[in-house]
Scaffold this active site. Structure first.
Site, PDB file in Angstrom:
ATOM      1  N   CYS A  12       0.878  -1.173   0.000  1.00 45.80           N
ATOM      2  CA  CYS A  12       0.000   0.000   0.000  1.00 45.80           C
ATOM      3  C   CYS A  12       0.915   1.223   0.000  1.00 45.80           C
ATOM      4  O   CYS A  12       2.137   1.092   0.175  1.00 45.80           O
ATOM      5  CB  CYS A  12      -0.871  -0.007   1.252  1.00 45.80           C
ATOM      6  SG  CYS A  12       0.126   0.006   2.741  1.00 45.80           S
ATOM      7  N   HIS A  41       6.289  -6.450   7.766  1.00 48.30           N
ATOM      8  CA  HIS A  41       6.210  -7.879   8.062  1.00 48.30           C
ATOM      9  C   HIS A  41       6.535  -8.653   6.806  1.00 48.30           C
ATOM     10  O   HIS A  41       5.661  -9.273   6.196  1.00 48.30           O
ATOM     11  CB  HIS A  41       4.805  -8.233   8.551  1.00 48.30           C
ATOM     12  CG  HIS A  41       4.545  -7.752   9.933  1.00 48.30           C
ATOM     13  ND1 HIS A  41       3.418  -7.062  10.283  1.00 48.30           N
ATOM     14  CD2 HIS A  41       5.288  -7.852  11.052  1.00 48.30           C
ATOM     15  CE1 HIS A  41       3.482  -6.758  11.559  1.00 48.30           C
ATOM     16  NE2 HIS A  41       4.593  -7.224  12.051  1.00 48.30           N
ATOM     17  N   HIS A 126      -1.062  -5.763  18.537  1.00 51.53           N
ATOM     18  CA  HIS A 126      -0.482  -5.245  17.288  1.00 51.53           C
ATOM     19  C   HIS A 126       0.245  -3.921  17.566  1.00 51.53           C
ATOM     20  O   HIS A 126      -0.262  -3.075  18.299  1.00 51.53           O
ATOM     21  CB  HIS A 126      -1.589  -5.028  16.247  1.00 51.53           C
ATOM     22  CG  HIS A 126      -1.047  -4.794  14.879  1.00 51.53           C
ATOM     23  ND1 HIS A 126      -0.579  -3.566  14.475  1.00 51.53           N
ATOM     24  CD2 HIS A 126      -0.850  -5.633  13.835  1.00 51.53           C
ATOM     25  CE1 HIS A 126      -0.134  -3.671  13.230  1.00 51.53           C
ATOM     26  NE2 HIS A 126      -0.292  -4.921  12.816  1.00 51.53           N
ATOM     27  N   GLU A 128       0.588  -1.255  15.917  1.00 51.63           N
ATOM     28  CA  GLU A 128      -0.175  -0.030  15.600  1.00 51.63           C
ATOM     29  C   GLU A 128      -1.106   0.332  16.770  1.00 51.63           C
ATOM     30  O   GLU A 128      -1.190   1.496  17.172  1.00 51.63           O
ATOM     31  CB  GLU A 128      -0.997  -0.230  14.326  1.00 51.63           C
ATOM     32  CG  GLU A 128      -1.808   1.029  13.967  1.00 51.63           C
ATOM     33  CD  GLU A 128      -2.827   0.796  12.869  1.00 51.63           C
ATOM     34  OE1 GLU A 128      -2.561   0.035  11.927  1.00 51.63           O
ATOM     35  OE2 GLU A 128      -3.921   1.397  12.969  1.00 51.63           O
ATOM     36  N   SER A 223      -0.716  -9.092  10.045  1.00 51.84           N
ATOM     37  CA  SER A 223      -2.115  -9.245  10.454  1.00 51.84           C
ATOM     38  C   SER A 223      -3.061  -8.919   9.298  1.00 51.84           C
ATOM     39  O   SER A 223      -4.089  -9.553   9.141  1.00 51.84           O
ATOM     40  CB  SER A 223      -2.409  -8.429  11.702  1.00 51.84           C
ATOM     41  OG  SER A 223      -2.895  -7.180  11.406  1.00 51.84           O
ATOM     42  N   ASN A 224      -2.709  -7.954   8.440  1.00 51.76           N
ATOM     43  CA  ASN A 224      -3.639  -7.649   7.339  1.00 51.76           C
ATOM     44  C   ASN A 224      -3.696  -8.794   6.343  1.00 51.76           C
ATOM     45  O   ASN A 224      -4.736  -9.065   5.759  1.00 51.76           O
ATOM     46  CB  ASN A 224      -3.302  -6.288   6.703  1.00 51.76           C
ATOM     47  CG  ASN A 224      -2.173  -6.350   5.718  1.00 51.76           C
ATOM     48  OD1 ASN A 224      -2.376  -6.686   4.562  1.00 51.76           O
ATOM     49  ND2 ASN A 224      -0.964  -6.025   6.165  1.00 51.76           N
TER      50      ASN A 224
HETATM   51 FE1  F3S Z   1      -1.020   0.941   4.414  1.00 50.29          FE
HETATM   52 FE2  F3S Z   1      -1.233   3.120   5.772  1.00 50.29          FE
HETATM   53 FE3  F3S Z   1      -3.344   1.705   5.196  1.00 50.29          FE
HETATM   54  S1  F3S Z   1       0.368   1.636   5.973  1.00 50.29           S
HETATM   55  S2  F3S Z   1      -2.622  -0.371   5.148  1.00 50.29           S
HETATM   56  S3  F3S Z   1      -2.069   2.790   3.748  1.00 50.29           S
HETATM   57  S4  F3S Z   1      -2.888   2.714   7.118  1.00 50.29           S
END
Ligand code: F3S
Length: 283
Positions: A12, A41, A126, A128, A223-224
């Site tokens: 991202c 990660h 986590h 964050e 985790s995502n």
């Molecule tokens: Fe990436 Fe920022 Fe969303 S690191 S997953 S764009 S909060």
């Protein structure tokens, strides 16, 4: 064999920015370069950076021992206390906190200073979430299930602000919003699941319901990526979680004609391409 690769698969913008920041600092800095925790990660990227001399700081004690160099804050962000600890002589702090995460820090800091109780929807372990709670000035709750949300009790006139971990399951967060609405307290809900996550999850869901098999590429600590796997598995029984092409070679892929591929926010493009080529040519 039809292969559909999610257009939202892979880095991202926040992760891209953080990783690029580290490579830039390697070029720029004549002193050691550190990251506060692994920058993403993904073992392959972290190994490449280690080979270029980047060191990972794993604890506050390790940070205290550092006398000079550049310390990079990763996209997950850090607590206010940690941010202040980095303002010391000899250390150049480069902040690669994703702007979506920094926005949550500002919301919880401001609202808690004005007396609101903060509810963070996310995984308490986590980094964050640990960072977000470190910007709260007052009481807060971290919840990760509807049951925990239903157990919360507040005074009728209490102000409450709800935020979500940026990579939280977007659909699940909607369930929390419904629960909070029914509570009828003085609740402000901030939908802080980031747009990149939302798009990635919706696209994964859309592909998973159309294909015979789905491949989710990600680091097992991401985790995502694990959330993406859960979302796909729910719609497509034959969903496989892999880290690299090596894991794919051990999976049984008989009688499959439609395959979908997606990847977590910390999966580099070359790994996605490798998997995609393998599926197209070898199955
Ligand atoms: Fe990436 Fe920022 Fe969303 S690191 S997953 S764009 S909060």
């Amino acid at each position: 064999m039809n292969v559909t690769v999610a257009s939202s698969a892979g880095f991202c913008f926040g992760v891209n920015k953080a990783v690029n920041t580290v490579y830039e600092q390697i070029e720029k800095s004549r002193l050691p370069v550190y990251t506060l925790g692994p920058i993403i990660h993904n073992a392959i990227v972290v190994k490449d950076l280690a080979e270029k001399g980047v060191k990972v700081i794993n604890s506050e004690e390790e940070l205290e021992d550092i006398k000079e160099g550049t310390v990079i804050i990763r996209s997950h962000g850090v607590s206010k206390n940690m941010r202040e600890k980095l303002n010391r002589e000899g250390i150049v702090c480069v902040d690669a906190t994703c702007p979506f995460v920094a926005k949550i820090h500002r919301i919880v800091e401001k609202d808690s200073s004005e007396g609101a109780v903060i509810i963070i929807v996310g995984d308490p372990d986590h980094p964050e979430v640990k960072g977000i709670k470190g910007w709260v000035n007052g009481p807060y709750h971290i919840i990760n299930s509807p049951e925990e949300a239903k157990r919360l009790k507040f005074e009728p006139d209490e102000k409450i602000t709800v935020v979500a971990q940026t990579t939280y399951n977007h659909q699940k967060f909607k369930e929390f919003v419904e629960i909070f609405k029914q509570m009828a307290y003085n609740i402000k809900v901030c939908s802080t699941v980031c747009s990149a996550t939302e798009e990635r999850q919706s696209e994964a869901l859309e592909i998973a319901q159309k294909v015979d098999a789905m491949i989710v590429i990600g680091d097992r600590h991401s985790s995502n990526s694990r959330k993406l796997y859960d979302i796909c598995k729910n719609r497509c029984k034959r969903t496989y979680f892999i880290e690299t092409i090596v894991d794919l070679k051990t999976q049984p892929f008989q009688s499959v004609s439609d395959v979908g591929i997606t990847a977590g926010a910390s999966t580099p493009k070359n790994i996605i391409e490798e998997v995609q080529n393998y599926v197209r040519n070898e199955f």
